[in-house]
Design an enzyme around this catalytic site. Sequence first.
Site, mmCIF file in Angstrom:
data_model
loop_
_atom_site.group_PDB
_atom_site.id
_atom_site.type_symbol
_atom_site.label_atom_id
_atom_site.label_comp_id
_atom_site.label_asym_id
_atom_site.label_seq_id
_atom_site.Cartn_x
_atom_site.Cartn_y
_atom_site.Cartn_z
ATOM 1 N N ASP A 1 0.869 -1.177 0.000
ATOM 2 C CA ASP A 1 0.000 0.000 0.000
ATOM 3 C C ASP A 1 0.901 1.220 0.000
ATOM 4 O O ASP A 1 1.576 1.506 0.996
ATOM 5 C CB ASP A 1 -0.908 -0.009 1.230
ATOM 6 C CG ASP A 1 -1.836 1.198 1.298
ATOM 7 O OD1 ASP A 1 -1.730 2.092 0.440
ATOM 8 O OD2 ASP A 1 -2.666 1.246 2.229
ATOM 9 N N SER B 1 3.232 12.177 -16.793
ATOM 10 C CA SER B 1 2.062 12.553 -17.598
ATOM 11 C C SER B 1 2.431 13.731 -18.481
ATOM 12 O O SER B 1 3.131 14.655 -18.046
ATOM 13 C CB SER B 1 0.896 12.938 -16.695
ATOM 14 O OG SER B 1 -0.154 13.541 -17.441
ATOM 15 N N TYR C 1 -5.240 16.661 -10.366
ATOM 16 C CA TYR C 1 -4.400 15.592 -10.909
ATOM 17 C C TYR C 1 -3.170 16.180 -11.589
ATOM 18 O O TYR C 1 -2.035 15.724 -11.369
ATOM 19 C CB TYR C 1 -5.214 14.756 -11.892
ATOM 20 C CG TYR C 1 -4.407 13.709 -12.617
ATOM 21 C CD1 TYR C 1 -3.947 12.572 -11.954
ATOM 22 C CD2 TYR C 1 -4.102 13.841 -13.983
ATOM 23 C CE1 TYR C 1 -3.211 11.604 -12.614
ATOM 24 C CE2 TYR C 1 -3.371 12.878 -14.647
ATOM 25 C CZ TYR C 1 -2.926 11.762 -13.964
ATOM 26 O OH TYR C 1 -2.195 10.808 -14.626
ATOM 27 N N LYS D 1 0.767 15.452 -10.574
ATOM 28 C CA LYS D 1 1.729 14.870 -11.515
ATOM 29 C C LYS D 1 2.898 15.827 -11.753
ATOM 30 O O LYS D 1 4.042 15.396 -11.939
ATOM 31 C CB LYS D 1 1.046 14.522 -12.836
ATOM 32 C CG LYS D 1 -0.023 13.450 -12.728
ATOM 33 C CD LYS D 1 0.508 12.147 -12.134
ATOM 34 C CE LYS D 1 1.296 11.324 -13.114
ATOM 35 N NZ LYS D 1 1.618 9.971 -12.582
#
Length: 303
Positions: free
Chosen positions: A64, A143, A157, A161
């Site tokens: 995790d 990304s 997001y 990134k």
Amino acid sequence: MKYVILITGASSGFGALTARRLAEAGHTVYATMRDTSGRNAKQVEAARKFAAEKNVDLRTVELDVGSQASVDGALKQILAEAGRLDVIIHNAGHMVFGPAEAFTPEQLAELYDVNVLSTQRVNRAALPILRKQGDGLVVWVGSSSTRGGTPPYLAPYFAAKAGMDAMAVSYAGELARWNIETTIVVPGAFTSGTNHFANAGKPSDTDRLTQYASGPSSTLGEEIMQGFARTAVPDADVGEVANAIVKVVNTTFGKRPLRVHVDPANDGAEVVNGVADRVRAELLRNMDLGDLLHPSAHPAKGA
């Protein structure tokens, strides 16, 4: 060479594809994921069957990325089984979609934790192993949004990134003298073949979300998705991201690039990253730190 590889977030998407192709390439791959006996039990079984059918060394490990104890436990298990670790692949991440204002600060913190702090937990557990060995490779799955086109409704997001990319670039210089290479793989927007958009998180402030849904931007979310559909390359193969990572891993030490772009739609990130990376290189050379642009030519010392 046959490497021992750890990849995070390997239950589905880029992670699962990459784990399988690296195993097919002859490496020992630890596909890590959380809740291996619960929600991801089917993925664990699928990986086991793949390994048996293909006669490859693909293993699953409970990890995790949100828990340092879990990360430490996974690294301890891998080291006990394999005796070494050669490659770290930071793939775990999560996407959200919606107007930025409707996300609470706590949601942004959670997203930053998954996409950025998770890499720090893994690095703190794994890098001492690589530094002691005097070589290694860290791959970051980034990304194109960090420097390419950035449409609305993905701000949390994109910000996370971008934070991960900044960490990756800094780590590249810090690890070079330890003989550890860094590559940032930069996928574009793949709207099919992964569950990124299907499983994207939503804003928790429903009042703010309702205001956006009933105001002048009421159709913006739909327009953005339609725009992605228009600019995306039809039938773009997400497997190309996995292929790119395999190619990086298999490249001769010292020849691996800092960045590899996999963007069929070509949203411009490669151009902007090219400028940014050139500026970084020029600055380091001007600071008489040009050796940080590449791994040391000699085994690391002082580990």
